[in-house]
Write an enzyme that holds these catalytic residues in place. Structure first.
Site, PDB file in Angstrom:
ATOM      1  CB  SER A 191      -0.905   0.012   1.239  1.00 54.00           C
ATOM      2  OG  SER A 191      -1.356   1.333   1.457  1.00 54.00           O
ATOM      3  CG  HIS A 248      -3.882  -1.567  -1.568  1.00 54.66           C
ATOM      4  ND1 HIS A 248      -4.995  -2.332  -1.852  1.00 54.66           N
ATOM      5  CD2 HIS A 248      -4.238  -0.772  -0.528  1.00 54.66           C
ATOM      6  CE1 HIS A 248      -5.975  -2.019  -1.010  1.00 54.66           C
ATOM      7  NE2 HIS A 248      -5.545  -1.059  -0.201  1.00 54.66           N
ATOM      8  CG  ASP A 295      -4.999   2.357   1.022  1.00 55.76           C
ATOM      9  OD1 ASP A 295      -5.971   1.594   0.869  1.00 55.76           O
ATOM     10  OD2 ASP A 295      -3.911   1.993   1.501  1.00 55.76           O
ATOM     11  CG  MET A 306      -8.294   7.095   2.820  1.00 55.90           C
ATOM     12  SD  MET A 306      -7.478   7.043   4.423  1.00 55.90           S
ATOM     13  CE  MET A 306      -6.600   5.469   4.270  1.00 55.90           C
ATOM     14  CG  HIS A 318      -9.186   0.135  -0.264  1.00 53.03           C
ATOM     15  ND1 HIS A 318      -8.574  -0.087   0.955  1.00 53.03           N
ATOM     16  CD2 HIS A 318     -10.519   0.069  -0.010  1.00 53.03           C
ATOM     17  CE1 HIS A 318      -9.476  -0.278   1.892  1.00 53.03           C
ATOM     18  NE2 HIS A 318     -10.669  -0.176   1.341  1.00 53.03           N
ATOM     19  CG  MET A 366     -11.148   3.120   2.350  1.00 53.47           C
ATOM     20  SD  MET A 366      -9.570   3.051   3.220  1.00 53.47           S
ATOM     21  CE  MET A 366      -8.472   3.282   1.817  1.00 53.47           C
ATOM     22  CG  MET A 415     -11.585  -3.078   5.393  1.00 52.94           C
ATOM     23  SD  MET A 415     -10.156  -2.645   4.372  1.00 52.94           S
ATOM     24  CE  MET A 415      -9.170  -1.672   5.522  1.00 52.94           C
ATOM     25  N   GLY A 470      -8.701   4.004   7.419  1.00 52.92           N
ATOM     26  CA  GLY A 470      -8.437   5.423   7.630  1.00 52.92           C
ATOM     27  C   GLY A 470      -6.955   5.745   7.763  1.00 52.92           C
ATOM     28  CG  PHE A 471      -5.408   6.810  10.262  1.00 51.87           C
ATOM     29  CD1 PHE A 471      -4.943   8.079   9.911  1.00 51.87           C
ATOM     30  CD2 PHE A 471      -6.671   6.697  10.840  1.00 51.87           C
ATOM     31  CE1 PHE A 471      -5.720   9.207  10.141  1.00 51.87           C
ATOM     32  CE2 PHE A 471      -7.461   7.817  11.072  1.00 51.87           C
ATOM     33  CZ  PHE A 471      -6.975   9.080  10.726  1.00 51.87           C
ATOM     34  N   GLY A 472      -2.690   4.038   7.942  1.00 54.36           N
ATOM     35  CA  GLY A 472      -1.733   2.941   7.937  1.00 54.36           C
ATOM     36  C   GLY A 472      -1.177   2.747   9.348  1.00 54.36           C
ATOM     37  N   GLY A 473      -0.539   1.611   9.535  1.00 58.99           N
ATOM     38  CA  GLY A 473       0.197   1.385  10.775  1.00 58.99           C
ATOM     39  C   GLY A 473      -0.636   1.052  12.000  1.00 58.99           C
ATOM     40  CG  ASP A 495      -6.237  -2.929   3.252  1.00 58.38           C
ATOM     41  OD1 ASP A 495      -5.159  -2.641   3.801  1.00 58.38           O
ATOM     42  OD2 ASP A 495      -6.888  -2.123   2.546  1.00 58.38           O
ATOM     43  N   GLY A 496      -4.748  -4.415   6.289  1.00 62.83           N
ATOM     44  CA  GLY A 496      -4.583  -3.752   7.585  1.00 62.83           C
ATOM     45  C   GLY A 496      -3.770  -4.593   8.552  1.00 62.83           C
ATOM     46  N   GLY A 497      -2.622  -4.065   8.947  1.00 64.63           N
ATOM     47  CA  GLY A 497      -1.809  -4.768   9.940  1.00 64.63           C
ATOM     48  C   GLY A 497      -1.176  -6.057   9.443  1.00 64.63           C
ATOM     49  N   GLY A 523       1.199  -2.105   4.097  1.00 69.39           N
ATOM     50  CA  GLY A 523       1.699  -0.739   3.978  1.00 69.39           C
ATOM     51  C   GLY A 523       2.942  -0.536   4.808  1.00 69.39           C
ATOM     52  CB  SER A 524       3.424   0.313   8.380  1.00 66.87           C
ATOM     53  OG  SER A 524       2.514  -0.630   8.864  1.00 66.87           O
TER      54      SER A 524
HETATM   55  C1  DX5 Z   1      -6.238   1.344   5.790  1.00 65.87           C
HETATM   56  C2  DX5 Z   1      -5.795   1.149   4.359  1.00 65.87           C
HETATM   57  C3  DX5 Z   1      -4.704   0.172   4.269  1.00 65.87           C
HETATM   58  C4  DX5 Z   1      -3.442   0.632   4.926  1.00 65.87           C
HETATM   59  C5  DX5 Z   1      -2.685  -0.566   5.402  1.00 65.87           C
HETATM   60  O1  DX5 Z   1      -7.261   2.247   5.862  1.00 65.87           O
HETATM   61  O2  DX5 Z   1      -6.873   0.679   3.577  1.00 65.87           O
HETATM   62  O3  DX5 Z   1      -4.467  -0.244   2.939  1.00 65.87           O
HETATM   63  O4  DX5 Z   1      -2.611   1.397   4.101  1.00 65.87           O
HETATM   64  O5  DX5 Z   1      -1.584  -0.131   6.132  1.00 65.87           O
HETATM   65  P1  DX5 Z   1      -0.853  -1.104   7.147  1.00 65.87           P
HETATM   66  O6  DX5 Z   1      -0.371  -2.287   6.371  1.00 65.87           O
HETATM   67  O7  DX5 Z   1       0.232  -0.260   7.692  1.00 65.87           O
HETATM   68  O8  DX5 Z   1      -1.872  -1.514   8.191  1.00 65.87           O
HETATM   69 ZN    ZN Z   2      -6.406  -0.271   1.593  1.00 72.47          ZN
END
Ligand code: DX5
Ligand code: ZN
Length: 229
Positions: A8, A33, A35, A37, A66, A68, A137, A142-145, A176-178, A198-199
């Site tokens: 991401s 990917h 994102d 928003m 993606h 959002m 999800m 909303g946020f990475g990490g 998607d996420g973590g 992502g992170s």
């Molecule tokens: C969250 C995004 C994800 C995000 C994942 O709202 O849809 O794609 O970037 O980031 P990580 O892998 O850091 O959780």
């Molecule tokens: Zn995403």
């Protein structure tokens, strides 16, 4: 099916976008990917079609958008024009999901539905014929990490059972996420075929290519028989 890795770009160094995308491409990530928003459906604002187009311009990998955002129908054509291969919308943001997915299909892109952690799988039951991708999800978008929600392993397993019962081998299950080298093996074992990270990728101390390799080796170390590759 070999699990695909979808870095991401939300967590990349945006001033170095081209370099970051090329790095994950060359490290073997199959998807990229993106994102999007809007500050309404989720409490953050990110990027639009111009960035999706810039990504498209530097990679021949799958570009996975993606959304959002509220009212996704209004923006889907712009993202497909920008070169998106897949466009995912949130079930929670799309009251007329059948129409929205039909629009993506009519534009000849792959159609995905994303489900928030609190949204049951039943939200997609009536549109399984119209999707190529089901996004589970494993954080609140909303946020990475953010921290991975542990109940997601079991939800991915139920998602896999649902799509296999309906259209075996035809629908990707994306998580998607973590996603990290720690969580990825259990997700692949549960039936995920696309891992968004992502992170874990762009925040890797060795750089993005090392991040891709770390996720890859974690899933490829699964004992045979548990591996979906
Ligand atoms: C969250 C995004 C994800 C995000 C994942 O709202 O849809 O794609 O970037 O980031 P990580 O892998 O850091 O959780
Ligand atoms: Zn995403």
């Amino acid at each position: 099916m070999r699990a695909k890795i979808a870095p991401s770009i939300l967590s990349c160094r945006f001033a170095e976008l081209g370099r970051e995308v090329r790095a994950v491409d060359q490290a073997g990530a199959e998807w990229v990917h993106v994102d999007v928003m809007d500050g309404r459906f989720v409490p953050n604002i990110t990027i639009g079609p111009v960035i999706a187009k810039a990504v498209r311009g530097v990679t021949s990998r799958i570009v996975d958008v993606h959304l959002m955002i509220e009212n996704p129908d209004r923006y889907i054509p712009a993202f497909v024009d920008a070169g998106a291969d897949f466009v995912s919308v949130h079930a929670e943001a799309s009251p007329h999901l059948h129409r929205t997915l039909s629009l993506v299909r009519d534009l000849e892109a792959g159609a995905g539905v994303a489900l928030n952690p609190s949204t049951p799988l039943s939200a997609v039951e009536e549109v399984l014929d119209l999707i190529d991708l089901l996004v589970i999800m494993s954080v609140n978008p909303g946020f990475g990490g953010q921290a991975f929600i542990p109940g997601s392993y079991e939800k991915v397993a139920r998602a896999r059972a649902l799509v296999d019962a309906h259209r075996p081998g035809r629908i990707e299950v994306q998580v998607d996420g973590g996603v990290s080298p720690k969580t990825a093996p259990g997700l692949v074992k549960a039936g995920a075929t696309v891992l968004v990270a992502g992170s874990a990728v762009f925040g890797h101390p060795g750089g993005a290519a090392a991040g891709v390799r770390a996720v890859r080796s974690a899933v490829e170390e699964l004992p045979s028989g548990e591996r979906r590759v």
